[in-house]
Each structure stands twice: as structure tokens, then as C-alpha cells.
Design a protein around this motif. Structure first.
Motif, short mmCIF file in Angstrom:
data_model
loop_
_atom_site.label_atom_id
_atom_site.label_comp_id
_atom_site.label_asym_id
_atom_site.label_seq_id
_atom_site.Cartn_x
_atom_site.Cartn_y
_atom_site.Cartn_z
N GLY A 198 0.79 -1.22 0.00
CA GLY A 198 0.00 0.00 0.00
C GLY A 198 0.82 1.27 0.00
N GLY A 199 2.13 1.16 -0.13
CA GLY A 199 2.96 2.34 -0.26
C GLY A 199 3.41 2.98 1.04
N VAL A 200 3.40 2.23 2.12
CA VAL A 200 3.96 2.74 3.38
C VAL A 200 4.96 1.73 3.93
CG1 VAL A 200 1.85 4.04 3.94
CG2 VAL A 200 2.16 1.72 4.85
N HIS A 201 5.78 2.18 4.84
CA HIS A 201 6.72 1.31 5.53
C HIS A 201 6.20 1.06 6.94
CE1 HIS A 201 9.30 2.16 2.17
NE2 HIS A 201 9.34 3.46 2.48
N ILE A 202 6.41 -0.14 7.43
CA ILE A 202 6.00 -0.50 8.78
C ILE A 202 7.22 -0.82 9.62
CG2 ILE A 202 4.80 -2.22 10.20
CD1 ILE A 202 2.79 -2.59 8.02
N GLY A 203 7.28 -0.21 10.78
CA GLY A 203 8.28 -0.57 11.78
C GLY A 203 7.54 -1.02 13.02
N ALA A 204 8.16 -1.81 13.84
CA ALA A 204 7.52 -2.24 15.08
C ALA A 204 8.60 -2.59 16.09
CB ALA A 204 6.60 -3.44 14.84
N TYR A 205 8.25 -2.43 17.36
CA TYR A 205 9.15 -2.84 18.43
C TYR A 205 8.32 -3.28 19.63
CZ TYR A 205 8.22 1.85 20.42
OH TYR A 205 7.62 2.99 20.92
N GLY A 206 8.93 -4.08 20.49
CA GLY A 206 8.19 -4.54 21.65
C GLY A 206 9.04 -5.42 22.53
N ARG A 207 8.44 -5.86 23.60
CA ARG A 207 9.06 -6.84 24.48
C ARG A 207 7.97 -7.54 25.28
NH1 ARG A 207 11.77 -2.19 27.04
NH2 ARG A 207 10.48 -1.41 28.75
N GLY A 208 8.29 -8.75 25.71
CA GLY A 208 7.33 -9.55 26.46
C GLY A 208 6.25 -10.16 25.59
N MET A 209 6.25 -9.83 24.31
CA MET A 209 5.27 -10.33 23.35
C MET A 209 6.04 -10.79 22.11
SD MET A 209 2.12 -8.18 21.57
CE MET A 209 1.52 -7.63 23.16
N SER A 210 5.89 -12.03 21.75
CA SER A 210 6.66 -12.56 20.62
C SER A 210 6.27 -11.89 19.31
CB SER A 210 6.45 -14.06 20.50
OG SER A 210 7.08 -14.57 19.33
N ALA A 211 7.28 -11.53 18.53
CA ALA A 211 7.01 -10.92 17.22
C ALA A 211 6.58 -11.97 16.20
CB ALA A 211 8.26 -10.20 16.72
N TYR A 212 6.92 -13.23 16.45
CA TYR A 212 6.69 -14.27 15.45
C TYR A 212 5.21 -14.56 15.20
CZ TYR A 212 11.67 -15.28 15.41
OH TYR A 212 13.02 -15.17 15.26
N GLY A 213 4.36 -14.24 16.14
CA GLY A 213 2.94 -14.52 15.95
C GLY A 213 2.12 -13.30 15.59
N LEU A 214 2.77 -12.20 15.25
CA LEU A 214 2.04 -10.97 14.97
C LEU A 214 1.56 -10.90 13.52
CD1 LEU A 214 4.26 -8.31 16.79
CD2 LEU A 214 2.33 -9.61 17.69
N GLY A 215 0.52 -10.12 13.32
CA GLY A 215 0.03 -9.80 11.98
C GLY A 215 -0.39 -8.34 11.98
N PHE A 216 -0.30 -7.69 10.83
CA PHE A 216 -0.61 -6.27 10.73
C PHE A 216 -1.78 -6.05 9.77
CE2 PHE A 216 3.96 -6.79 11.45
CZ PHE A 216 4.10 -6.12 12.65
N ALA A 217 -2.51 -4.98 10.01
CA ALA A 217 -3.65 -4.66 9.15
C ALA A 217 -3.91 -3.16 9.19
CB ALA A 217 -4.89 -5.43 9.59
N VAL A 218 -4.52 -2.66 8.11
CA VAL A 218 -4.92 -1.25 8.08
C VAL A 218 -5.91 -0.99 9.20
CG1 VAL A 218 -6.20 0.49 6.77
CG2 VAL A 218 -4.50 -0.92 5.62
N VAL A 219 -5.73 0.12 9.91
CA VAL A 219 -6.65 0.52 10.97
C VAL A 219 -7.76 1.35 10.33
CG1 VAL A 219 -6.91 1.85 13.09
CG2 VAL A 219 -4.84 0.51 12.71
N ARG A 220 -8.95 0.80 10.32
CA ARG A 220 -10.07 1.49 9.69
C ARG A 220 -10.89 2.29 10.70
NH1 ARG A 220 -9.69 -0.25 4.72
NH2 ARG A 220 -8.88 -2.34 4.29
N ASP A 221 -10.65 2.06 11.97
CA ASP A 221 -11.38 2.77 13.02
C ASP A 221 -10.45 3.00 14.20
OD1 ASP A 221 -13.17 3.78 14.87
OD2 ASP A 221 -14.17 1.86 15.23
N LEU A 222 -10.18 4.26 14.52
CA LEU A 222 -9.29 4.59 15.64
C LEU A 222 -9.99 4.48 16.99
CD1 LEU A 222 -7.28 7.67 14.32
CD2 LEU A 222 -6.36 5.39 14.86
N GLY A 223 -11.30 4.21 16.97
CA GLY A 223 -12.05 4.15 18.22
C GLY A 223 -11.42 3.26 19.29
N PRO A 224 -11.04 2.01 18.96
CA PRO A 224 -10.43 1.14 19.98
C PRO A 224 -9.14 1.70 20.56
CG PRO A 224 -11.20 -0.16 18.13
CD PRO A 224 -11.31 1.28 17.71
N TYR A 225 -8.43 2.54 19.81
CA TYR A 225 -7.19 3.14 20.30
C TYR A 225 -7.45 4.36 21.19
CZ TYR A 225 -4.72 0.20 16.98
OH TYR A 225 -4.20 -0.89 16.30
N MET A 226 -8.65 4.90 21.11
CA MET A 226 -8.99 6.08 21.91
C MET A 226 -9.61 5.72 23.25
SD MET A 226 -10.53 8.44 18.82
CE MET A 226 -11.04 9.74 19.94
#
Length: 230
Positions: A198-226
């Protein structure tokens, strides 16, 4: 603290915001923060629907002319600068950074040139983001700035050499499509970076949560983040 007069007690009560007022102020702050995300000319990415934990807004980065260039969305525990060895707690979080893909271009005010954004840009933002929430337990408070400067320079050099031995290949789904990422681990957590169709770059960082089981998706609603009630 106890008060010795009715007037003092009334003053103390009146100066404390009522729960309803505090809730309103929190909602207002969340909406103001969301305005920055809404101004972005590109789609935001976060963890996909397989992640069911708390989500929260972090911050956006803008150019001098106000154009939003990148930003982060948080998932899991909100990280703090603290020592796990001291608190006995292990935070579990992942922050997802979206970076607009841009070529070399002139700045909005016409006075200079802005560098192109690449997957290395996402790797750099992710590496420095992880460091911002890191504090080695053996490090004295007064020395943290020096340590952070040194580690930040190292993160920059690593981001500039994604084909180096410090990185490994990792395939993760982005909108359901297997996508290659550059991935590395350290004693402080993990960092990854890749590009989307889709023409963007994704970066991610974390700890205590394995990166191997993650998946990414477009955020269509910011409500859950608010919503901050988790």
C-alpha cells in the motif's frame, strides 16, 4: 492531608475535578490526539484482529509545514522507563509505526531538501522507540542520557545496514498477505521493519510479546485506540 477548618476542606474539594469532569478531559485529550492521526495522507497500520488486548494512541511526527509523516500505535501494556529487575514485572507490548513512503523532495517552505523515507526509516524509528522505554537496571540515572545517545547512534547504524548480520528475515502477514520483514532482537526487546504493497513502511518494536505470531492490518477505526478503559 487533614485540614483544620471547614473553609480549607471546601477549597480542597472544589479544586479536585469531579470524576465526570476527569472523564470528559480524558476524552477531549484523546480526540485531540486523534486529530493528528486523522490528518495523515496515508493509512495507519496496527496489529490485526487476532490481537484482543488494549490498544492506545502514541504520537505522530510531522514536517515543518504540518504534514504528518509517521506515527505509532500501541498494543498491550503501556511501556514505561523502568527496570524489570526492580519492579519484578514484565511489560508486554508492541508498538507499530507507519511511515509514509516518500522520495527525496523539497521541504514545505522551499528552503531545503527532505530525505527519502525507506524501510530503513521505519527500522530507525522502531529502534529509537524501543530505546526510549529502556533503562538497564545497572545504569545510574545520571548516566542514562549518555547511554541513550550511544545506543541511539548504534540503532541508526543498524537501520542503515539492513542486509547486515544483525538482522534476520521474518515473514509476517500484512492485510493477510505474507510480507518480508527485517528482524533483530536485543536484551531490551525486538525490532522489525518492512514495506507494504500500500505504499507505506511498517516498523515495530516490543518486548514480552513474541514478534513471530504478529500480523498487521490497516486501521479502519481509531475508536479502539482512543478508549483507555482497556
Amino acid at each position: 492531608m487533614e485540614t483544620t477548618s471547614r473553609t480549607a476542606a471546601q477549597s480542597t474539594v472544589e479544586e479536585s475535578p469531579a470524576p465526570a469532569q476527569q472523564h470528559t478531559e480524558t476524552e477531549t485529550a484523546s480526540r485531540c490526539a486523534a486529530d493528528g492521526y486523522a490528518r495523515a495522507p496515508f493509512p495507519w497500520y496496527g496489529l490485526d484482529g487476532a490481537f484482543t488486548g488494549p490498544r492506545w494512541l502514541m504520537q505522530v511526527g510531522s514536517a515543518a509545514d504540518g504534514t504528518v509523516q509517521h506515527g505509532s500505535l500501541g498494543h498491550g501494556d503501556e511501556p514505561s522507563i523502568r527496570s524489570e529487575a526492580t519492579t519484578g514485572e514484565k511489560e508486554r507490548f508492541a508498538a507499530v509505526i507507519t511511515v509514509a513512503a516518500s522520495p527525496v523532495r523539497r521541504s514545505g517552505d522551499g528552503t531545503g531538501v527532505l530525505d527519502a523515507t525507506t524501510v530503513s526509516s521505519a527500522a530507525w524509528l522502531a529502534g529509537s522507540g524501543l530505546l526510549a522505554h529502556t533503562w538497564p537496571p545497572q545504569l545510574d540515572h545520571s548516566l542514562r542520557d549518555d547511554w541513550l545517545d550511544q545506543q541511539t547512534e548504534t540503532a541508526f547504524e543498524l537501520a542503515d545496514d539492513l542486509q547486515g548480520d544483525s538482522w534476520s528475515a521474518l515473514s509476517l502477514p500484512v492485510d493477510g498477505v505474507p510480507t518480508p520483514f527485517h528482524y533483530r532482537e536485543s536484551e531490551f526487546g525486538w525490532v522489525l521493519a518492512g514495506s507494504t504493497l500500500g505504499g507505506v513502511h511498517i516498523g515495530a518494536y516490543g518486548r514480552g510479546m513474541s514478534a513471530y505470531g504478529l500480523g498487521f492490518a490497516v486501521v479502519r477505526d481509531l475508536g479502539p485506540y482512543m478508549r483507555r478503559d482497556g
